[in-house]
Scaffold this motif. Structure first.
Motif, mmCIF file in Angstrom:
data_model
loop_
_atom_site.group_PDB
_atom_site.id
_atom_site.type_symbol
_atom_site.label_atom_id
_atom_site.label_comp_id
_atom_site.label_asym_id
_atom_site.label_seq_id
_atom_site.Cartn_x
_atom_site.Cartn_y
_atom_site.Cartn_z
ATOM 1 N N THR A 1 0.951 -1.231 -0.180
ATOM 2 C CA THR A 1 0.016 0.075 -0.055
ATOM 3 C C THR A 1 0.722 1.318 -0.160
ATOM 4 O OG1 THR A 1 -0.208 -0.100 2.403
ATOM 5 C CG2 THR A 1 -1.742 -1.009 0.915
ATOM 6 N N GLY A 2 2.111 1.026 0.288
ATOM 7 C CA GLY A 2 3.052 2.233 -0.034
ATOM 8 C C GLY A 2 4.629 1.658 0.227
ATOM 9 N N LEU A 3 5.380 2.418 -0.300
ATOM 10 C CA LEU A 3 6.745 1.902 -0.660
ATOM 11 C C LEU A 3 7.808 2.995 0.244
ATOM 12 C CD1 LEU A 3 7.105 1.404 -4.422
ATOM 13 C CD2 LEU A 3 7.130 -0.658 -2.394
ATOM 14 N N ALA A 4 8.831 2.550 1.012
ATOM 15 C CA ALA A 4 9.861 3.321 1.458
ATOM 16 C C ALA A 4 11.179 2.953 0.503
ATOM 17 C CB ALA A 4 10.084 2.946 2.980
ATOM 18 N N VAL A 5 11.460 3.991 -0.015
ATOM 19 C CA VAL A 5 12.674 3.966 -0.984
ATOM 20 C C VAL A 5 13.786 4.514 -0.117
ATOM 21 C CG1 VAL A 5 13.914 4.793 -2.942
ATOM 22 C CG2 VAL A 5 11.401 4.218 -2.915
ATOM 23 N N THR A 6 14.923 3.629 0.420
ATOM 24 C CA THR A 6 15.775 3.889 1.217
ATOM 25 C C THR A 6 17.268 4.156 0.707
ATOM 26 O OG1 THR A 6 16.297 1.837 1.819
ATOM 27 C CG2 THR A 6 14.932 2.956 3.406
ATOM 28 N N LYS A 7 18.160 4.754 1.169
ATOM 29 C CA LYS A 7 19.443 4.856 0.730
ATOM 30 C C LYS A 7 19.508 5.551 -0.487
ATOM 31 C CE LYS A 7 21.027 0.918 3.362
ATOM 32 N NZ LYS A 7 22.320 1.267 4.175
ATOM 33 N N LEU A 8 18.763 6.534 -0.883
ATOM 34 C CA LEU A 8 18.728 7.356 -2.104
ATOM 35 C C LEU A 8 19.844 8.042 -2.033
ATOM 36 C CD1 LEU A 8 16.787 8.037 -4.539
ATOM 37 C CD2 LEU A 8 16.652 10.144 -3.538
ATOM 38 N N ASP A 9 20.687 8.246 -0.940
ATOM 39 C CA ASP A 9 21.804 9.315 -0.976
ATOM 40 C C ASP A 9 22.854 8.524 -1.481
ATOM 41 O OD1 ASP A 9 21.182 7.796 1.471
ATOM 42 O OD2 ASP A 9 23.181 8.523 2.164
ATOM 43 N N ILE A 10 22.744 7.212 -1.284
ATOM 44 C CA ILE A 10 24.029 6.291 -2.124
ATOM 45 C C ILE A 10 24.117 6.585 -3.495
ATOM 46 C CG2 ILE A 10 24.356 4.794 0.120
ATOM 47 C CD1 ILE A 10 23.066 2.521 -1.791
ATOM 48 N N LEU A 11 23.095 6.897 -4.114
ATOM 49 C CA LEU A 11 23.047 6.884 -5.648
ATOM 50 C C LEU A 11 23.521 8.524 -6.067
ATOM 51 C CD1 LEU A 11 19.541 5.256 -6.231
ATOM 52 C CD2 LEU A 11 21.928 4.304 -6.365
ATOM 53 N N ASP A 12 23.689 9.216 -5.289
ATOM 54 C CA ASP A 12 24.059 10.647 -5.311
ATOM 55 C C ASP A 12 25.284 10.754 -6.465
ATOM 56 O OD1 ASP A 12 22.502 11.434 -3.760
ATOM 57 O OD2 ASP A 12 23.581 11.984 -2.081
ATOM 58 N N ASP A 13 26.323 9.732 -6.528
ATOM 59 C CA ASP A 13 27.430 10.259 -7.291
ATOM 60 C C ASP A 13 27.183 9.549 -8.695
ATOM 61 O OD1 ASP A 13 28.688 11.858 -5.591
ATOM 62 O OD2 ASP A 13 29.325 10.138 -4.342
ATOM 63 N N LEU A 14 26.159 8.667 -8.810
ATOM 64 C CA LEU A 14 26.134 8.060 -10.114
ATOM 65 C C LEU A 14 25.644 8.890 -11.393
ATOM 66 C CD1 LEU A 14 24.377 4.684 -8.868
ATOM 67 C CD2 LEU A 14 26.658 5.024 -9.221
ATOM 68 N N LYS A 15 26.382 8.561 -12.492
ATOM 69 C CA LYS A 15 25.995 9.254 -13.735
ATOM 70 C C LYS A 15 24.775 8.673 -14.210
ATOM 71 C CE LYS A 15 30.882 10.385 -14.907
ATOM 72 N NZ LYS A 15 31.830 10.335 -15.804
ATOM 73 N N ARG A 16 24.477 7.731 -14.160
ATOM 74 C CA ARG A 16 23.303 6.878 -14.522
ATOM 75 C C ARG A 16 22.784 5.989 -13.669
ATOM 76 N NH1 ARG A 16 24.275 2.037 -16.734
ATOM 77 N NH2 ARG A 16 26.626 1.541 -17.129
ATOM 78 N N LEU A 17 21.286 5.504 -13.797
ATOM 79 C CA LEU A 17 20.785 4.561 -12.774
ATOM 80 C C LEU A 17 19.969 3.585 -13.934
ATOM 81 C CD1 LEU A 17 19.305 6.838 -10.387
ATOM 82 C CD2 LEU A 17 21.170 5.687 -10.147
ATOM 83 N N GLU A 18 20.146 2.181 -13.671
ATOM 84 C CA GLU A 18 19.418 1.323 -14.425
ATOM 85 C C GLU A 18 18.057 0.916 -13.611
ATOM 86 O OE1 GLU A 18 21.911 -1.445 -16.195
ATOM 87 O OE2 GLU A 18 23.044 0.077 -17.118
ATOM 88 N N VAL A 19 16.810 0.900 -14.192
ATOM 89 C CA VAL A 19 15.774 0.598 -13.582
ATOM 90 C C VAL A 19 15.178 -0.477 -14.633
ATOM 91 C CG1 VAL A 19 13.490 1.149 -12.740
ATOM 92 C CG2 VAL A 19 15.565 2.667 -12.223
ATOM 93 N N GLU A 20 14.736 -1.569 -14.233
ATOM 94 C CA GLU A 20 14.332 -2.567 -15.105
ATOM 95 C C GLU A 20 15.194 -2.482 -16.349
ATOM 96 O OE1 GLU A 20 10.091 -2.390 -16.347
ATOM 97 O OE2 GLU A 20 9.679 -4.007 -15.292
ATOM 98 N N TYR A 21 14.481 -2.293 -17.482
ATOM 99 C CA TYR A 21 15.303 -2.137 -18.552
ATOM 100 C C TYR A 21 15.381 -0.680 -19.135
ATOM 101 C CZ TYR A 21 14.790 -7.076 -18.536
ATOM 102 O OH TYR A 21 14.902 -8.499 -18.115
ATOM 103 N N LEU A 22 15.387 0.469 -18.145
ATOM 104 C CA LEU A 22 15.477 1.756 -18.359
ATOM 105 C C LEU A 22 16.731 2.162 -17.789
ATOM 106 C CD1 LEU A 22 12.087 2.912 -17.194
ATOM 107 C CD2 LEU A 22 12.497 2.522 -19.458
ATOM 108 N N THR A 23 17.308 3.227 -18.573
ATOM 109 C CA THR A 23 18.477 3.871 -18.183
ATOM 110 C C THR A 23 17.978 5.251 -17.864
ATOM 111 O OG1 THR A 23 20.058 2.604 -19.030
ATOM 112 C CG2 THR A 23 20.841 4.384 -18.279
ATOM 113 N N LEU A 24 18.035 5.619 -16.545
ATOM 114 C CA LEU A 24 17.739 7.201 -16.135
ATOM 115 C C LEU A 24 19.021 8.046 -15.813
ATOM 116 C CD1 LEU A 24 14.880 6.256 -13.681
ATOM 117 C CD2 LEU A 24 14.496 6.902 -16.050
ATOM 118 N N PRO A 25 19.201 9.074 -16.284
ATOM 119 C CA PRO A 25 20.237 9.881 -15.786
ATOM 120 C C PRO A 25 20.285 10.260 -14.356
ATOM 121 C CG PRO A 25 18.516 11.305 -16.392
ATOM 122 C CD PRO A 25 18.037 10.107 -16.798
ATOM 123 N N GLY A 26 21.651 10.164 -13.626
ATOM 124 C CA GLY A 26 21.791 10.451 -12.270
ATOM 125 C C GLY A 26 21.561 11.760 -11.921
ATOM 126 N N TRP A 27 21.886 12.280 -10.768
ATOM 127 C CA TRP A 27 21.591 13.717 -10.317
ATOM 128 C C TRP A 27 23.089 14.371 -9.700
ATOM 129 C CZ3 TRP A 27 18.666 9.651 -8.818
ATOM 130 C CH2 TRP A 27 18.859 9.221 -7.613
#
Length: 159
Positions: A85-111
């Motif tokens: 009924t709801g999600l908690a996405v944790t540790k978002l901060d460990i993704l801070d230095d990535l240039k790109r993120l892969e989700v399923e078969y998507l590649t998203l830009p990092g921040w």
């Protein structure tokens, strides 16, 4: 070598027939009730669904954790089993230095921006917001909390 005496084996065969009607494939069975919305189901959430002995991904059915790209297929399967009924996405901060993120078969830009001090959704970098939105949209489950650091108060709550 025989481990069971014939009398015990006969008893086990009898018990097997008594238990047989109570055994079923539980993923579809529970999912049917979750979809109907007329039953409450208690879920033990201390361990990951995918580490569960019944539903887990063999050989990862121990108390160890997998690290890597977000697996939305696995998360969708967990949702089917548990009815989030709801999600908690944790540790978002460990993704801070990535240039790109892969989700399923998507590649998203990092921040490429530190999020540890962010406490409001609107203050997250746009690409971090997009990452959370993709998770929400793919699972059709609201993200209620986003962890952005080690401290207990390092949490963004989304109403």
């Amino acid at each position: 070598m025989c481990f069971f005496k014939p009398c015990k084996l006969a008893k086990y065969k009898e018990l097997k027939e008594r238990v047989r009607p109570l055994v079923r494939e539980t993923v579809s069975y529970l999912h049917k009730f979750l979809e109907a919305g007329d039953k409450m189901i208690l879920v033990e959430g201390a361990q990951s669904t995918i580490l569960d002995i019944d539903f887990g991904l063999y050989p990862y059915v121990t108390s160890s954790r997998r690290c890597g790209w977000l697996d939305l297929i696995m998360l969708s399967y967990s949702n089917m089993i548990n009815g989030f009924t709801g999600l908690a996405v944790t540790k978002l901060d460990i993704l801070d230095d990535l240039k790109r993120l892969e989700v399923e078969y998507l590649t998203l830009p990092g921040w490429k921006t530190n999020t540890e001090d962010v406490r409001k959704w609107e203050d997250l970098p746009k690409n971090a917001q997009r990452y959370i939105e993709v998770i929400r949209d793919k699972l059709k489950v609201p993200v209620r909390w986003i962890g952005v650091g080690k401290d207990r108060n390092s949490m963004i709550e989304i109403p």
